[in-house]
Motif scaffolding. Structure first.
Motif, mmCIF file in Angstrom:
data_model
loop_
_atom_site.group_PDB
_atom_site.id
_atom_site.type_symbol
_atom_site.label_atom_id
_atom_site.label_comp_id
_atom_site.label_asym_id
_atom_site.label_seq_id
_atom_site.Cartn_x
_atom_site.Cartn_y
_atom_site.Cartn_z
ATOM 1 N N LEU A 1 39.357 42.326 39.672
ATOM 2 C CA LEU A 1 38.811 41.889 41.030
ATOM 3 C C LEU A 1 40.049 42.028 42.143
ATOM 4 O O LEU A 1 41.250 41.264 41.855
ATOM 5 C CB LEU A 1 38.563 40.273 40.879
ATOM 6 N N THR A 2 39.832 42.445 43.223
ATOM 7 C CA THR A 2 40.663 42.460 44.533
ATOM 8 C C THR A 2 39.952 42.128 45.445
ATOM 9 O O THR A 2 38.760 42.133 45.670
ATOM 10 C CB THR A 2 41.355 43.749 44.348
ATOM 11 N N LEU B 1 35.081 44.154 44.431
ATOM 12 C CA LEU B 1 35.713 44.270 45.440
ATOM 13 C C LEU B 1 35.186 42.804 46.402
ATOM 14 O O LEU B 1 34.099 42.870 46.635
ATOM 15 C CB LEU B 1 35.333 45.396 46.440
ATOM 16 N N ALA B 2 35.887 42.067 46.847
ATOM 17 C CA ALA B 2 35.519 41.088 47.588
ATOM 18 C C ALA B 2 35.997 41.429 49.056
ATOM 19 O O ALA B 2 37.013 41.437 49.616
ATOM 20 C CB ALA B 2 36.185 39.686 47.280
ATOM 21 N N ASP C 1 35.668 38.341 31.752
ATOM 22 C CA ASP C 1 36.873 38.647 31.392
ATOM 23 C C ASP C 1 37.587 39.334 32.593
ATOM 24 O O ASP C 1 37.152 40.554 32.651
ATOM 25 C CB ASP C 1 37.255 39.259 30.127
ATOM 26 N N LEU C 2 38.452 38.796 33.231
ATOM 27 C CA LEU C 2 39.011 39.388 34.613
ATOM 28 C C LEU C 2 40.131 38.910 34.834
ATOM 29 O O LEU C 2 40.917 38.159 34.478
ATOM 30 C CB LEU C 2 38.178 38.998 35.697
ATOM 31 N N THR C 3 40.944 39.948 35.640
ATOM 32 C CA THR C 3 42.202 39.666 36.278
ATOM 33 C C THR C 3 42.026 39.942 37.598
ATOM 34 O O THR C 3 41.292 40.798 38.117
ATOM 35 C CB THR C 3 43.355 40.991 35.610
ATOM 36 N N MET C 4 42.603 38.974 38.511
ATOM 37 C CA MET C 4 42.579 39.017 39.984
ATOM 38 C C MET C 4 43.930 39.492 40.432
ATOM 39 O O MET C 4 44.945 38.875 40.003
ATOM 40 C CB MET C 4 42.154 37.779 40.542
ATOM 41 N N LYS C 5 44.012 40.465 41.360
ATOM 42 C CA LYS C 5 45.032 40.739 42.249
ATOM 43 C C LYS C 5 44.654 41.146 43.501
ATOM 44 O O LYS C 5 44.120 42.145 43.538
ATOM 45 C CB LYS C 5 45.812 41.828 41.258
ATOM 46 N N THR C 6 44.942 40.345 44.443
ATOM 47 C CA THR C 6 44.587 40.334 45.757
ATOM 48 C C THR C 6 44.975 41.932 46.288
ATOM 49 O O THR C 6 44.338 42.327 47.320
ATOM 50 C CB THR C 6 45.003 39.318 46.608
ATOM 51 N N VAL D 1 37.721 36.086 48.078
ATOM 52 C CA VAL D 1 37.983 36.273 46.677
ATOM 53 C C VAL D 1 38.241 35.229 45.780
ATOM 54 O O VAL D 1 37.825 35.653 44.724
ATOM 55 C CB VAL D 1 39.301 37.418 46.903
ATOM 56 N N GLU D 2 38.525 34.299 46.147
ATOM 57 C CA GLU D 2 38.810 33.244 45.417
ATOM 58 C C GLU D 2 37.339 32.641 44.901
ATOM 59 O O GLU D 2 37.249 32.230 43.781
ATOM 60 C CB GLU D 2 39.507 31.979 45.974
ATOM 61 N N MET D 3 36.547 32.814 45.798
ATOM 62 C CA MET D 3 35.096 32.275 45.607
ATOM 63 C C MET D 3 34.555 33.360 44.550
ATOM 64 O O MET D 3 33.713 32.864 43.598
ATOM 65 C CB MET D 3 34.412 32.302 46.728
ATOM 66 N N VAL D 4 34.583 34.625 44.819
ATOM 67 C CA VAL D 4 34.369 35.328 43.606
ATOM 68 C C VAL D 4 34.903 35.336 42.506
ATOM 69 O O VAL D 4 34.308 35.618 41.393
ATOM 70 C CB VAL D 4 34.586 37.026 44.314
#
Length: 201
Positions: free
Chosen positions: A52-53, A94-95, A74-79, A61-64
């Protein structure tokens, strides 16, 4: 006197006919070029794990992330994810939503963000990674800044979910229609979670 009345009635009749003809012209259906048709997703297309970016560095992006986490994805978030972060990734989410404050905090400007996102999307597309674009911010995430990020995000996306208030001008619907990409319009941010979860196998 009868002739005067007859002439008057004839004038009235002609006026009515002309008015009817004029209104008919305004009610003509849209041409093929003007018509916009979108269809929602009919079956799951995405797999885990997810990267997730942000596209535009807004807080959306935090809401998504919260929606995906609650859906046990199962996710990894990196803005500020780059092509190097796509290793072992099956789906890129993509947020989409621009924030000048968020860009400033990340130490980048809109052009640098566009460059990053475009390279990331191109690489994901080349690798056969499923791309899902999510625009949840409604009208608050439209405008000159956010609009810069919508086109690139939708260009190679496989699916999009959009809060309807953010698409009043039909921009995103038109992009989805042109690329024949499935897109679901929802009423509120809370309604995004259901189609987002359903997109995963």
């Amino acid at each position: 006197m009868k002739k005067i009345i007859s002439v008057f009635l004839l004038i009235m009749l002609l006026g009515t006919l002309l008015t009817a003809c004029g209104s008919k012209t305004t009610d003509e259906p849209q041409t093929a070029e003007e018509a916009v048709t979108i269809e929602g997703l009919t079956e799951p297309i995405a797999e885990q794990p997810v990267l997730l970016t942000s596209v535009g560095q807004s807080a959306d992006v935090e809401m998504v992330k919260t929606m995906l986490t609650k859906s046990d994805i199962d996710l990894t978030m990196k803005t500020t994810a780059t092509e190097a972060d796509l290793t072992d990734v099956k789906t890129l989410v993509l947020a989409v939503g621009g924030s000048s404050k968020g860009l400033g905090a990340a130490g980048i400007d809109a052009d640098q963000e566009l460059e990053r996102v475009s390279a990331l999307i191109d690489k994901a597309d080349e690798a056969g990674i499923t791309i899902i674009a999510v625009h949840i911010g409604g009208e608050a995430r439209r405008g000159e800044l956010s609009d810069k990020f919508i086109g690139p995000s939708f260009a190679k996306a496989d699916y999009a979910i959009v809060v309807a208030a953010g698409d009043k001008d039909g921009m995103m619907s038109k992009l989805a229609s042109e690329s024949k990409m499935p897109m679901d319009l929802v009423d509120t941010m809370a309604d995004v979670m259901s189609p987002l979860k359903a997109a995963f196998k």
